[in-house]
Design a protein around this motif. Sequence first.
Motif, PDB file in Angstrom:
ATOM      1  N   ILE A 101       0.886  -1.132   0.034  1.00  0.00           N
ATOM      2  CA  ILE A 101       0.135   0.079   0.083  1.00  0.00           C
ATOM      3  C   ILE A 101       1.043   0.788   0.117  1.00  0.00           C
ATOM      4  O   ILE A 101       1.775   1.412   0.925  1.00  0.00           O
ATOM      5  N   ASN A 102       0.563   2.134  -0.824  1.00  0.00           N
ATOM      6  CA  ASN A 102       1.421   3.406  -0.894  1.00  0.00           C
ATOM      7  C   ASN A 102       0.676   4.399   0.233  1.00  0.00           C
ATOM      8  O   ASN A 102      -0.427   4.503   0.407  1.00  0.00           O
ATOM      9  N   MET A 103       1.475   5.121   0.660  1.00  0.00           N
ATOM     10  CA  MET A 103       0.927   5.915   2.167  1.00  0.00           C
ATOM     11  C   MET A 103       1.707   7.279   2.033  1.00  0.00           C
ATOM     12  O   MET A 103       2.844   7.338   1.721  1.00  0.00           O
ATOM     13  N   VAL A 104       0.847   8.334   2.323  1.00  0.00           N
ATOM     14  CA  VAL A 104       1.315   9.592   2.482  1.00  0.00           C
ATOM     15  C   VAL A 104       0.566  10.436   3.392  1.00  0.00           C
ATOM     16  O   VAL A 104      -0.645  10.122   3.467  1.00  0.00           O
ATOM     17  N   GLY A 105       1.074  11.187   4.230  1.00  0.00           N
ATOM     18  CA  GLY A 105       0.514  11.971   5.342  1.00  0.00           C
ATOM     19  C   GLY A 105       1.321  13.007   6.014  1.00  0.00           C
ATOM     20  O   GLY A 105       2.640  12.803   5.948  1.00  0.00           O
ATOM     21  N   THR A 106       0.763  13.735   6.895  1.00  0.00           N
ATOM     22  CA  THR A 106       1.579  14.516   7.977  1.00  0.00           C
ATOM     23  C   THR A 106       2.028  13.719   8.869  1.00  0.00           C
ATOM     24  O   THR A 106       1.657  12.563   9.157  1.00  0.00           O
ATOM     25  N   CYS A 107       3.117  14.110   9.558  1.00  0.00           N
ATOM     26  CA  CYS A 107       3.844  13.236  10.502  1.00  0.00           C
ATOM     27  C   CYS A 107       4.770  14.155  11.531  1.00  0.00           C
ATOM     28  O   CYS A 107       5.191  15.159  11.193  1.00  0.00           O
ATOM     29  N   GLN A 108       4.947  13.529  12.839  1.00  0.00           N
ATOM     30  CA  GLN A 108       5.491  14.341  13.954  1.00  0.00           C
ATOM     31  C   GLN A 108       7.214  14.124  13.771  1.00  0.00           C
ATOM     32  O   GLN A 108       7.435  13.211  12.893  1.00  0.00           O
ATOM     33  N   SER A 109       7.846  15.076  13.899  1.00  0.00           N
ATOM     34  CA  SER A 109       9.291  15.232  13.693  1.00  0.00           C
ATOM     35  C   SER A 109      10.037  14.024  14.206  1.00  0.00           C
ATOM     36  O   SER A 109      10.884  13.495  13.591  1.00  0.00           O
ATOM     37  N   ASP A 110       9.485  13.513  15.560  1.00  0.00           N
ATOM     38  CA  ASP A 110      10.316  12.624  16.053  1.00  0.00           C
ATOM     39  C   ASP A 110       9.819  10.985  15.571  1.00  0.00           C
ATOM     40  O   ASP A 110      10.232  10.110  16.402  1.00  0.00           O
ATOM     41  N   ARG A 111       8.740  11.077  14.633  1.00  0.00           N
ATOM     42  CA  ARG A 111       8.345   9.848  14.019  1.00  0.00           C
ATOM     43  C   ARG A 111       8.500   9.686  12.446  1.00  0.00           C
ATOM     44  O   ARG A 111       8.155   8.502  11.703  1.00  0.00           O
ATOM     45  N   THR A 112       9.414  10.318  12.043  1.00  0.00           N
ATOM     46  CA  THR A 112       9.796  10.127  10.507  1.00  0.00           C
ATOM     47  C   THR A 112      10.987   9.316  10.226  1.00  0.00           C
ATOM     48  O   THR A 112      11.207   8.802   8.949  1.00  0.00           O
ATOM     49  N   GLY A 113      11.999   8.927  11.492  1.00  0.00           N
ATOM     50  CA  GLY A 113      12.961   8.312  11.106  1.00  0.00           C
ATOM     51  C   GLY A 113      14.280   9.014  10.646  1.00  0.00           C
ATOM     52  O   GLY A 113      15.424   8.562  10.281  1.00  0.00           O
ATOM     53  N   ALA A 114      13.950  10.535  10.369  1.00  0.00           N
ATOM     54  CA  ALA A 114      15.058  11.443  10.114  1.00  0.00           C
ATOM     55  C   ALA A 114      15.873  11.992  11.311  1.00  0.00           C
ATOM     56  O   ALA A 114      16.905  12.729  11.021  1.00  0.00           O
ATOM     57  N   GLY A 115      15.380  11.420  12.483  1.00  0.00           N
ATOM     58  CA  GLY A 115      16.301  12.078  13.540  1.00  0.00           C
ATOM     59  C   GLY A 115      15.977  13.549  13.750  1.00  0.00           C
ATOM     60  O   GLY A 115      14.792  13.878  13.779  1.00  0.00           O
ATOM     61  N   LYS A 116      17.134  14.229  14.134  1.00  0.00           N
ATOM     62  CA  LYS A 116      17.053  15.797  14.233  1.00  0.00           C
ATOM     63  C   LYS A 116      17.078  16.651  13.013  1.00  0.00           C
ATOM     64  O   LYS A 116      17.383  17.973  13.392  1.00  0.00           O
ATOM     65  N   LEU A 117      17.094  16.132  11.971  1.00  0.00           N
ATOM     66  CA  LEU A 117      17.375  16.732  10.629  1.00  0.00           C
ATOM     67  C   LEU A 117      16.413  17.967  10.261  1.00  0.00           C
ATOM     68  O   LEU A 117      16.725  19.054  10.154  1.00  0.00           O
ATOM     69  N   GLY A 118      15.086  17.498  10.643  1.00  0.00           N
ATOM     70  CA  GLY A 118      14.248  18.609  10.199  1.00  0.00           C
ATOM     71  C   GLY A 118      14.066  19.636  11.263  1.00  0.00           C
ATOM     72  O   GLY A 118      14.133  20.883  10.905  1.00  0.00           O
TER      73      GLY A 118
END
Length: 563
Positions: A207-224
């Motif tokens: 399934i393709n998924m897209v949506g808003t997300c919290q900064s600490d739940r993106t897997g990008a760490g502190k980059l954003g």
Amino acid sequence: MLTGSRSINQIFCTREIFNAVPPIQESMPKNALEDMTSCLHYSDDWDPMGDLDWDEVYDDPKVIAPPHTARHRVKHGILEDCYIQRWQYCVNPSRWITTDESRIAGWYHSCMTIGPDPKPIRTGATLHTVCITQGPLSSYKLYARVYGGKDDEDMNVHHRHTVKRAKMVSLYDFMLESFKHKGHCVVMDSAYMSDAMAQIGRNHWGINMVGTCQSDRTGAGKLGKAAVKAKEVVIGSHESLMYQHNTKPLLYTVWGDNNFVKTLSNFHSPVVVRGEMKRKKRNRSTKRRDREFTDVDCPIQQKDYCETYHLIDKGNGAEAKYDLSTESHLHGWSPKLAARYFNMNINNAYKIHCYLFKKHHPTKVVMPLEECIHNLIHSLLQRGDTMRKRGGGAPPKAIKDITTSSSVDGRKVRSDSVRQPFTSPTATVTGTPQTPVSGLDRRTLQYRQVAFKRRKESQPGRSHISIPVVVKGNRATSYCNYHNCPGKNTGAKRKKPYKSKYACEECSLEKGDDFWLCNSTKKLNGNLVVVDCHRAYHVQKKLYTAPSPVSTAESSIISELTE
């Protein structure tokens, strides 16, 4: 659904034209609607201890939930599953579907009112829904599921694809079961989206998924957060920052709109579309938004999110106007959930009706939702046997006649009065002028019947016992029901029987109301005498044997008064 949030008293109001509902008034009396409403709540209040007497108390067979059903879904789970199967059977959803959480009004102190983090809903039960996003069936419900609190057995488990307990992953596992590996794109908000959800949706569910997300739940760490802190992107500039995973199909973007909008996707490419998003820019000096829209740049995944997710909110708002009125703080969630599912079922039927009507009658205008609901409710209320025995009474006219003093609008009129201005001219008057109202509700009557049955088994000779009943207030209606009660022979101007605090146990259960009979002493001419209407009534009905001569001599005064 026709009444909205109006109470039963407002529905049968003869004072305010905007509160009265003539179709309901003409279809049933007020006490019938009260009984139907109480039955809806009463069906939710069954006692597990009374399972042994189910076949003797109820006519319908007992429906038992499957053994693996979550504890909070034992009562409404079968109804929920039935609706879901019918909804998905009727349609073939398109590519885009949307998930959202809504609220069912209720009280605060309940496990079902505490929604899952990070966006808990604390003023009602959290209802998770899956809807069709685009096309003529937009906002058509495909799935609905109520969150059962922190002890929800279906969600509070270790998912086979996660290391820790991820409630949203467990929830989506059975919410999207019918849409896996079919090329669907699911749009969601930050309550559900995370890097774990996106990876599992892409790799295991297809399934393709897209949506808003919290900064600490993106897997990008502190980059954003670091980029925002360093002001690499500024609010209102509509610039974008994109972070793509090195080995996994995850794209995390930060867009500088009127606030920072962070989205996560598992199928988009890092592409910025030029001038395809219309926004009202905010003036940096005055802090006010412009009146006109301006074309701005944005990431393509942000564009897909903005074009789809707002449709489910509009659909929920359109059908929320006709929510069933089930406000009650004395009963469980099942009546409220049953009403909400019925409301969603009506909305789904209307979506299909509009599509088919436009297809077969392209030149005609579709009937509005409110008018369709009125016609449906009128049709439902006309089914079955006739309930009314006298005219229901119409609401007052919008224009009151002030040229005469005979108008009684807004006043209570007795049923035996010669002035009956609200009686419908088309109603057929038969039977008694007023339907009696039972003094015992259904739950109390059932409890008394079960208790009497147990006492009867332990005391086989127990028959028509006089028992005291708690009477609240001095003006309580507890007049003796014996037609030869001595109270009618006291010489008072208005003949009426004595008031009694004793009722016949068995007669009350048979008649469905407290059957009052005198069984005490009364003061007559300054002397206390025994008034035993209980024995006299049952002897007359041949339920007791005649009293002995000794008893007759002792109560000779009462016998003379009775005669």
